[in-house]
Design an enzyme around this catalytic site. Structure first.
Site, PDB file in Angstrom:
ATOM      1  N   ARG A 120       3.979  -0.126-110.287  1.00 19.94           N
ATOM      2  CA  ARG A 120       3.560   1.215-109.869  1.00 19.94           C
ATOM      3  C   ARG A 120       2.508   1.155-108.767  1.00 19.94           C
ATOM      4  O   ARG A 120       1.891   2.174-108.432  1.00 19.94           O
ATOM      5  CB  ARG A 120       3.007   1.996-111.067  1.00 19.94           C
ATOM      6  CG  ARG A 120       4.097   2.480-112.031  1.00 19.94           C
ATOM      7  CD  ARG A 120       3.549   3.048-113.342  1.00 19.94           C
ATOM      8  NE  ARG A 120       2.390   3.883-113.155  1.00 19.94           N
ATOM      9  CZ  ARG A 120       1.167   3.583-113.620  1.00 19.94           C
ATOM     10  NH1 ARG A 120       0.937   2.450-114.252  1.00 19.94           N
ATOM     11  NH2 ARG A 120       0.160   4.420-113.441  1.00 19.94           N
ATOM     12  N   LYS A 121       2.297  -0.011-108.180  1.00 30.84           N
ATOM     13  CA  LYS A 121       1.322  -0.160-107.097  1.00 30.84           C
ATOM     14  C   LYS A 121       1.962   0.253-105.771  1.00 30.84           C
ATOM     15  O   LYS A 121       2.213  -0.556-104.885  1.00 30.84           O
ATOM     16  CB  LYS A 121       0.805  -1.592-107.053  1.00 30.84           C
ATOM     17  CG  LYS A 121       0.014  -1.970-108.295  1.00 30.84           C
ATOM     18  CD  LYS A 121      -0.396  -3.427-108.298  1.00 30.84           C
ATOM     19  CE  LYS A 121      -1.131  -3.780-109.588  1.00 30.84           C
ATOM     20  NZ  LYS A 121      -1.497  -5.207-109.665  1.00 30.84           N
TER      21      LYS A 121
END
Length: 284
Positions: free
Chosen positions: A136-137
């Site tokens: 999710r970066k």
């Protein structure tokens, strides 16, 4: 390809927001040199070797500004492109091409860069059964585009967002009071169709996660020797994911550990753009 429903409901508002960021009260430069409607055409030129991705989004920038604008593509998402290659021609009102150029290229360069980097990493896993995962970066409001680019480059998507799956990280475990308790609470709360993944940092946490019945155990920032021991402890009772500072430079060292997944935030947060340019604009 981003399906039409997803494009309209999720991608279009984000693209429009990007355009609004770049155009608040008209394009002063474009309007000053082109005060009237005039059809034009420009060429999309590759300035680096890589994997192209985001062509659909590139075109959508222009069609949201002008419904009749049109791109003619000579490549498809996922294709290898080379320096100097003509990838597309885009046609529309010259003012549309001028004011949409930067936004369209920003998406295409970013997505192609991620696809290119992901492809180079996934090639290092060829011949193994390991799946390369993203995280999710991602850039805020660009996740839909960046995760699509990972798939285009040969990677796989981890959960899309916090509603998409259970991943109990260090702070979740701390909040619950331990690995066992965190897994128990997740099993009681989450829908039964959701797998439960637990992030662990020590061999003791590995044992607790196995005993608690975790579906996936993520070995986070462990040494090579610790990962070997962890895989032996798990012994097929859960799927294994490796995470923590995984890059193209070190991923090959992880392929012999018998794990199922390797996740890398670098796929999205550290991929350089692929250099592309819109050139040779002329009236038609």
């Amino acid at each position: 390809m981003i399906d039409p429903v997803t494009m309209k409901l999720n991608a279009d508002p984000l693209i429009l927001s990007a355009l609004k960021e770049d155009i608040t009260s008209g394009d002063v430069s474009a309007n000053s040199v082109m005060p009237y409607a005039q059809q034009g055409e420009a060429e999309l030129i590759c300035k680096q070797d890589g994997i192209i991705c985001g062509l659909q989004v590139f075109e959508r920038v222009f069609t949201l500004l002008e419904e009749t604008a049109k791109a003619e593509f000579f490549v498809s998402d996922g294709d290898a492109v080379s320096n100097g290659q003509l990838a597309a021609k885009v046609r529309g009102d010259i003012r549309t091409l001028l004011c949409g150029e930067r936004t369209a290229l920003n998406y295409l360069q970013r997505m192609s860069g991620i696809a290119t980097y992901t492809h180079s990493v996934s090639e290092l896993l060829k011949g193994t059964k390991i799946k390369l995962l993203d995280t999710r970066k991602t850039s805020p409001n660009n996740r839909i585009f960046e995760k699509y680019a990972v798939r285009t480059g040969g990677g796989c998507n981890h959960r899309y967002n916090l509603s998409d799956g259970v991943l109990l990280k260090d702070n979740h475990i701390g909040a619950a009071g331990g690995v066992k308790r965190a897994v128990e609470m997740a099993k009681a709360y989450a829908p039964f169709v959701r797998k439960i993944e637990v992030e662990v940092e020590t061999l003791d946490m590995v044992k607790q996660a196995v005993e608690a019945g975790a579906d996936i155990i993520m070995l986070d920032n462990m040494t090579h020797e610790q990962m070997k021991e962890a895989a032996d402890l798990i012994a097929g009772r859960a799927e294994i994911e490796i995470s923590g500072n995984v890059t193209k430079e070190n991923i090959a060292k992880l392929t012999g550990l018998g794990v199922d997944y390797i996740s890398s935030g670098a796929l999205t947060h550290s991929a350089p753009i692929l250099d592309l340019s819109l050139k040779n604009l002329h009236a038609v």
